[in-house]
Design a protein around this motif. Structure first.
Motif, PDB file in Angstrom:
ATOM      1  N   ASP A  62      33.139 -14.573 -75.988  1.00 37.47           N
ATOM      2  CA  ASP A  62      32.077 -13.890 -76.734  1.00 37.47           C
ATOM      3  C   ASP A  62      30.747 -14.642 -76.747  1.00 37.47           C
ATOM      4  O   ASP A  62      29.831 -14.261 -77.483  1.00 37.47           O
ATOM      5  N   THR A  64      27.109 -13.003 -77.839  1.00 34.51           N
ATOM      6  CA  THR A  64      26.530 -13.544 -79.079  1.00 34.51           C
ATOM      7  C   THR A  64      25.098 -13.992 -78.860  1.00 34.51           C
ATOM      8  O   THR A  64      24.197 -13.675 -79.656  1.00 34.51           O
ATOM      9  N   THR A 100      31.730 -14.229 -82.565  1.00 41.23           N
ATOM     10  CA  THR A 100      31.531 -12.842 -82.980  1.00 41.23           C
ATOM     11  C   THR A 100      31.395 -12.750 -84.499  1.00 41.23           C
ATOM     12  O   THR A 100      30.590 -11.976 -85.028  1.00 41.23           O
ATOM     13  N   LEU A 104      27.868 -13.393 -85.845  1.00 38.90           N
ATOM     14  CA  LEU A 104      27.017 -12.202 -85.856  1.00 38.90           C
ATOM     15  C   LEU A 104      27.321 -11.311 -87.046  1.00 38.90           C
ATOM     16  O   LEU A 104      26.413 -10.820 -87.720  1.00 38.90           O
TER      17      LEU A 104
END
Length: 215
Positions: free
Chosen positions: A90, A94, A205, A208
């Motif tokens: 990720d 990101t 993740t 975020l």
């Protein structure tokens, strides 16, 4: 609202620690040196220049440390880490999302500058970072806060507007000492003490998700 995010590299962007340990162990074993008396967690978040005395113990005075460090650096160059294979899934998503939000992005790692640039170059991530700092650029590495003080200065924001993403005890301590909020990628393998972190998260993740919720 946070204006910039500063990432550590190893254990945050790249799953490197076991590769590092095995490479280090192999190099030293060829010189009759064992690191079996030290847990893998001892090496996380630091660099080799910090740990020779612990590795060599009572035999420390019998070695040319500068030469040993040079030989190890050459060995690393000849046995590079496969950064594309150990990049967390990720990371690019990101970084892309943070850029779209208008945030500045920094990297502050204890790794050498050459290793950092190779890692980012091999994975096409260099352009995402506004500031890239290596621990070798400072007299003292993490847990000393110098690298995070400098990152804050170069990013140009108040420390209250910054967020550090770390994983290691040394890195978390450095961010805390610098007066910057720090979230840690939760360790489930090495027994790291991450209790100083302001928040534990499972992956990038989740960074975020938390930023979106807070903002």
């Amino acid at each position: 609202m946070k204006q910039a995010i500063i990432f550590d590299m190893d254990g945050v962007l790249f799953d490197t620690e076991e590769f590092y340990y095995t490479r280090r162990e192999t190099f030293l074993a060829n010189r009759g040196i064992s690191i079996r008396h030290l847990p893998l967690s001892f090496f996380i978040g630091g660099n080799m220049k910090q740990v020779w005395e612990k590795i060599l113990g009572n035999d420390y005075a019998n070695w040319d440390i500068a030469q040993l460090q040079e030989d190890y650096t050459n060995y690393k160059t000849a046995n590079p880490l496969p950064y594309k294979e150990v990049l967390f899934a990720d990371v690019q998503m990101t970084l892309e999302a943070l850029k779209e939000k208008g945030l500045k992005i920094g990297l502050a790692s204890s790794s050498t500058k050459s290793d950092i640039l190779k890692a980012l170059g091999d994975t096409n991530l260099t352009a995402y970072f506004d500031v890239i700092l290596s621990g070798e650029e400072f007299p003292e590495s993490k847990p000393h806060p110098a690298i995070y003080h400098e990152a804050a200065t170069q990013l140009g924001f108040a420390k209250s507007d910054l967020l550090v993403i770390e994983d290691s005890e040394k890195g978390i301590a450095a961010a805390v000492a610098a007066g910057i909020e720090v979230w840690a990628i939760k360790d489930e393998r090495y027994g790291l003490d991450q209790s100083q972190a302001n928040r534990l998260i499972n992956n990038l993740t989740e960074v975020l998700d938390c930023l979106t919720t807070e903002n």
